[in-house]
Design an enzyme around this catalytic site. Structure first.
Site, PDB file in Angstrom:
ATOM      1  N   ASN A 135      72.349  34.203  63.737  1.00  0.00           N
ATOM      2  CA  ASN A 135      72.379  35.328  62.798  1.00  0.00           C
ATOM      3  C   ASN A 135      73.406  35.028  61.713  1.00  0.00           C
ATOM      4  OD1 ASN A 135      71.997  38.088  61.849  1.00  0.00           O
ATOM      5  ND2 ASN A 135      73.987  38.560  62.772  1.00  0.00           N
ATOM      6  N   GLY A 150      64.984  39.976  51.876  1.00  0.00           N
ATOM      7  CA  GLY A 150      64.535  38.625  52.194  1.00  0.00           C
ATOM      8  C   GLY A 150      64.960  37.566  51.205  1.00  0.00           C
ATOM      9  N   SER A 151      66.031  37.823  50.464  1.00  0.00           N
ATOM     10  CA  SER A 151      66.451  36.776  49.514  1.00  0.00           C
ATOM     11  C   SER A 151      66.950  35.541  50.269  1.00  0.00           C
ATOM     12  CB  SER A 151      67.498  37.306  48.528  1.00  0.00           C
ATOM     13  OG  SER A 151      68.722  37.546  49.154  1.00  0.00           O
ATOM     14  N   ASN A 152      67.543  35.744  51.431  1.00  0.00           N
ATOM     15  CA  ASN A 152      67.935  34.569  52.231  1.00  0.00           C
ATOM     16  C   ASN A 152      66.710  33.833  52.771  1.00  0.00           C
ATOM     17  OD1 ASN A 152      70.976  34.079  52.799  1.00  0.00           O
ATOM     18  ND2 ASN A 152      70.758  36.309  52.742  1.00  0.00           N
ATOM     19  N   HIS A 184      76.081  37.085  59.202  1.00  0.00           N
ATOM     20  CA  HIS A 184      76.720  38.383  58.978  1.00  0.00           C
ATOM     21  C   HIS A 184      77.569  38.297  57.711  1.00  0.00           C
ATOM     22  CE1 HIS A 184      78.053  42.348  60.112  1.00  0.00           C
ATOM     23  NE2 HIS A 184      79.269  41.987  59.748  1.00  0.00           N
TER      24      HIS A 184
HETATM   25  C1  GAR Z   1      72.528  39.479  54.098  1.00  0.00           C
HETATM   26  O1  GAR Z   1      73.668  39.686  53.301  1.00  0.00           O
HETATM   27  C2  GAR Z   1      72.924  39.311  55.542  1.00  0.00           C
HETATM   28  O2  GAR Z   1      74.167  38.718  55.707  1.00  0.00           O
HETATM   29  C3  GAR Z   1      72.958  40.759  55.987  1.00  0.00           C
HETATM   30  O3  GAR Z   1      71.844  41.342  55.381  1.00  0.00           O
HETATM   31  C4  GAR Z   1      71.662  40.745  54.101  1.00  0.00           C
HETATM   32  C5  GAR Z   1      70.193  40.452  53.912  1.00  0.00           C
HETATM   33  O4  GAR Z   1      69.924  40.135  52.573  1.00  0.00           O
HETATM   34  N1  GAR Z   1      72.914  40.864  57.430  1.00  0.00           N
HETATM   35  C6  GAR Z   1      73.559  41.818  58.081  1.00  0.00           C
HETATM   36  O5  GAR Z   1      74.213  42.699  57.532  1.00  0.00           O
HETATM   37  C7  GAR Z   1      73.427  41.753  59.607  1.00  0.00           C
HETATM   38  N2  GAR Z   1      74.304  42.672  60.237  1.00  0.00           N
HETATM   39  P1  GAR Z   1      68.519  39.543  52.162  1.00  0.00           P
HETATM   40  O6  GAR Z   1      67.450  40.440  52.791  1.00  0.00           O
HETATM   41  O7  GAR Z   1      68.468  39.599  50.678  1.00  0.00           O
HETATM   42  O8  GAR Z   1      68.434  38.139  52.685  1.00  0.00           O
END
Ligand code: GAR
Length: 189
Positions: free
Chosen positions: A102, A12-14, A104
């Site tokens: 989304n 969940g850093s995003n 990616h």
């Molecule tokens: C992110 O890098 C996002 O692009 C990726 O998961 C990560 C989540 O990081 N998404 C995918 O791979 C979707 N296929 P986070 O939990 O630290 O935000």
């Protein structure tokens, strides 16, 4: 007032970055964060950030329509998948046409599809000796990573870059551009 619902499966850093970005914007609210993983770090983050978060299981998502009911009640202007790893059910895509996006961590259409997430993506990029990678923000349809592309940003990589180094470069792009693209879509909608 525009409201956003976020979906996340992991760290969940995003999510945190998006919440911080809109913190002082009175026109945008993060209404809720929904997660399919009750142990996800994102739930802890939401607790600290004071954002309402909810965990759901597979049957409430795919069979019982519980998540669908919640979303209809919340009526978000935008649904943002920020590291969410389950396929969106068809009825949700129908309920919210062009309102589910989304991110990616690669330059789609390369390195997409089921199982392509996190370091699996960066490892494949490294194994193929790519000279660049990046991020793709796209609309969600019923297939993994296949909806219309909204935005891409690229970064150079070299053979010396480790998987972690590639991940860091991609993450920096995610933090910089994802909130801005969300804001732009909200302003256009
Ligand atoms: C992110 O890098 C996002 O692009 C990726 O998961 C990560 C989540 O990081 N998404 C995918 O791979 C979707 N296929 P986070 O939990 O630290 O935000």
């Amino acid at each position: 007032m525009k409201n956003i619902v976020l979906f996340a499966s992991g760290s969940g850093s995003n999510v945190e970055n998006i919440v911080q970005y809109f913190k002082f914007n009175p026109k945008v609210t993060i209404t809720a964060v929904l997660s399919n993983n009750k142990d996800a770090k994102v739930l802890e983050r939401c607790n600290k950030l004071n954002i309402g978060a909810l965990y759901f299981n597979r049957s409430s998502f795919y069979e019982k329509g519980l998540v669908r009911k919640i979303l209809r009640t919340l009526s978000p202007d935008l649904i943002v998948l920020a590291g969410f790893l389950w396929r969106m059910p068809q009825e949700l895509i129908q309920d919210f046409p062009d309102k589910i996006i989304n991110i990616h961590p690669a330059l789609l259409p390369k390195y997409g599809g089921k199982g392509m997430y996190g370091n699996h993506v960066h490892q494949a990029v490294k194994d193929n000796m790519e000279t660049e990678t990046g991020i793709t923000i796209h609309f969600v349809n019923e297939n993994y990573d296949e909806g219309a592309i909204i935005y891409q940003a690229k970064t150079r990589i070299s053979p010396e870059d480790t998987v972690q180094a590639i991940a860091n470069k991609v993450q920096a792009l995610e933090y910089e551009y994802f909130p801005k693209i969300i804001e732009k879509l909200l302003n256009e909608g």
